[in-house]
Design a protein around this motif. Structure first.
Motif, PDB file in Angstrom:
ATOM      1  N   ARG A  39       0.833  -1.208   0.000  1.00  9.68           N
ATOM      2  CA  ARG A  39       0.000   0.000   0.000  1.00  9.68           C
ATOM      3  C   ARG A  39       0.868   1.259   0.000  1.00  9.68           C
ATOM      4  O   ARG A  39       0.514   2.265  -0.634  1.00  9.68           O
ATOM      5  CB  ARG A  39      -0.937  -0.011   1.208  1.00  9.68           C
ATOM      6  CG  ARG A  39      -2.079  -1.017   1.071  1.00  9.68           C
ATOM      7  CD  ARG A  39      -3.152  -0.798   2.120  1.00  9.68           C
ATOM      8  NE  ARG A  39      -2.685  -1.155   3.453  1.00  9.68           N
ATOM      9  CZ  ARG A  39      -2.781  -2.375   3.970  1.00  9.68           C
ATOM     10  NH1 ARG A  39      -3.299  -3.361   3.265  1.00  9.68           N
ATOM     11  NH2 ARG A  39      -2.355  -2.628   5.207  1.00  9.68           N
ATOM     12  N   SER A  42       2.009   1.750  -3.487  1.00 10.11           N
ATOM     13  CA  SER A  42       0.886   2.245  -4.289  1.00 10.11           C
ATOM     14  C   SER A  42       0.704   3.746  -4.109  1.00 10.11           C
ATOM     15  O   SER A  42       0.391   4.470  -5.063  1.00 10.11           O
ATOM     16  CB  SER A  42      -0.405   1.519  -3.896  1.00 10.11           C
ATOM     17  OG  SER A  42      -0.316   0.137  -4.158  1.00 10.11           O
ATOM     18  N   ARG A  43       0.900   4.230  -2.887  1.00 11.66           N
ATOM     19  CA  ARG A  43       0.783   5.678  -2.658  1.00 11.66           C
ATOM     20  C   ARG A  43       1.876   6.439  -3.409  1.00 11.66           C
ATOM     21  O   ARG A  43       1.626   7.524  -3.951  1.00 11.66           O
ATOM     22  CB  ARG A  43       0.859   5.979  -1.158  1.00 11.66           C
ATOM     23  CG  ARG A  43      -0.374   5.543  -0.377  1.00 11.66           C
ATOM     24  CD  ARG A  43      -0.343   6.054   1.050  1.00 11.66           C
ATOM     25  NE  ARG A  43       0.622   5.353   1.880  1.00 11.66           N
ATOM     26  CZ  ARG A  43       0.342   4.268   2.597  1.00 11.66           C
ATOM     27  NH1 ARG A  43      -0.874   3.742   2.557  1.00 11.66           N
ATOM     28  NH2 ARG A  43       1.256   3.696   3.353  1.00 11.66           N
ATOM     29  N   VAL A  45       3.125   5.624  -6.188  1.00 15.23           N
ATOM     30  CA  VAL A  45       2.764   5.628  -7.612  1.00 15.23           C
ATOM     31  C   VAL A  45       2.162   6.983  -7.999  1.00 15.23           C
ATOM     32  O   VAL A  45       2.367   7.478  -9.115  1.00 15.23           O
ATOM     33  CB  VAL A  45       1.782   4.472  -7.923  1.00 15.23           C
ATOM     34  CG1 VAL A  45       1.101   4.669  -9.276  1.00 15.23           C
ATOM     35  CG2 VAL A  45       2.526   3.143  -7.905  1.00 15.23           C
ATOM     36  N   LEU A 229      -5.369   6.265  -5.143  1.00 12.60           N
ATOM     37  CA  LEU A 229      -4.513   5.425  -4.312  1.00 12.60           C
ATOM     38  C   LEU A 229      -4.005   6.138  -3.063  1.00 12.60           C
ATOM     39  O   LEU A 229      -3.530   5.486  -2.130  1.00 12.60           O
ATOM     40  CB  LEU A 229      -3.310   4.932  -5.126  1.00 12.60           C
ATOM     41  CG  LEU A 229      -3.631   4.092  -6.371  1.00 12.60           C
ATOM     42  CD1 LEU A 229      -2.380   3.916  -7.231  1.00 12.60           C
ATOM     43  CD2 LEU A 229      -4.198   2.740  -5.966  1.00 12.60           C
TER      44      LEU A 229
END
Length: 250
Positions: A39, A42-43, A45, A229
């Motif tokens: 996670r 993903s942040r 990204v 995200l």
């Protein structure tokens, strides 16, 4: 650490073997928390989406260098956290805040950027934050949380305490005689995770505010998907109503 040259070399070899041996142990101990680190990645990204799909074509090369460093800071923070080096991870997160805000400041200040490059312009972070607060696209929204500035200010203050080790909760060393480069501590992971979540959310909200007109309608769909995200669902309605930016479900 004192001693003859031969003793120093023996101690150096022992020290090197010690930290090289303890690092894989810490990483392995954090392996069960894979989903939390996924996670986190993903942040990050979202930051890459700003760089690759948007900012590179809209800010000067000099300003873009600050943002490239900010993205690198976010990744360094992630990797250091993955190793269990919590305080250093928080320090890198603080640098991410600084470099992102400097990018946004210098994209509007070409002359100051030239002065910075020659070492003649070194504004304090508080000056940069004040400029962003007074930016007409930000100040028009008052104290709305969608600007991200209140979050950024709070997190920067917290991260600064980590940088200066002014709070015991940020320290890595267990006692005055001990050393600790990494530790697989769930509490420290939770602390870092919260700081990263809020920091990256604040930065993304700020950039969304400043560039909202270029994100409206069908524009920049990939970037807007990346925002999902990192910006909590609880703020999506306000981002849409106040900035006219729709954050689509990923």
């Amino acid at each position: 650490m004192s001693g003859t040259r031969g003793e120093i070399e023996v101690n150096f070899d022992a020290f090197t073997a010690s930290w090289k041996g303890s690092l894989p142990v810490s990483i392995a101990a954090l392996d069960p928390r894979r989903e939390e680190f996924l996670r986190s990645y993903s942040r990050i990204v979202s930051m890459n989406a700003w760089r690759g799909n948007f900012l590179a074509n809209r800010v000067s090369a000099g300003s873009m260098e600050f943002f490239a460093e900010a993205l690198n800071d976010a990744l360094v923070s992630h990797v250091l956290a993955r190793c269990g080096s919590w305080r250093s991870a928080l320090m890198s997160l603080r640098s991410c805040v600084e470099n992102t805000c400097y990018c946004l400041y210098y994209m509007d200040h070409a002359i100051e950027l030239r002065l910075w490059e020659s070492g003649r312009h070194r504004p304090a972070f508080s000056e940069i934050h004040t400029y962003l607060e007074q930016h007409p696209d930000v100040s028009a929204l008052g104290n709305s949380p969608v600007t991200g500035l209140a979050t950024i200010k709070e997190e920067y203050a917290t991260l600064s305490r980590a940088v200066h080790a002014s709070a015991k909760s940020f320290r890595m060393t267990p006692n005055p005689q001990g050393t600790s480069f990494w530790k697989a501590d769930p509490a420290s992971l939770g602390q870092w995770r919260t700081r990263e979540q809020r920091t990256l959310c604040g930065l993304n909200l700020l950039m969304t505010t400043l560039f909202c007109e270029l994100l409206q309608g069908a524009q920049q769909i990939l970037l807007r998907r990346a925002l999902w995200l990192v910006i909590p669902v609880s703020l999506h309605a306000r981002v849409k109503s106040e900035l006219k930016v729709n954050i689509p479900l990923v």
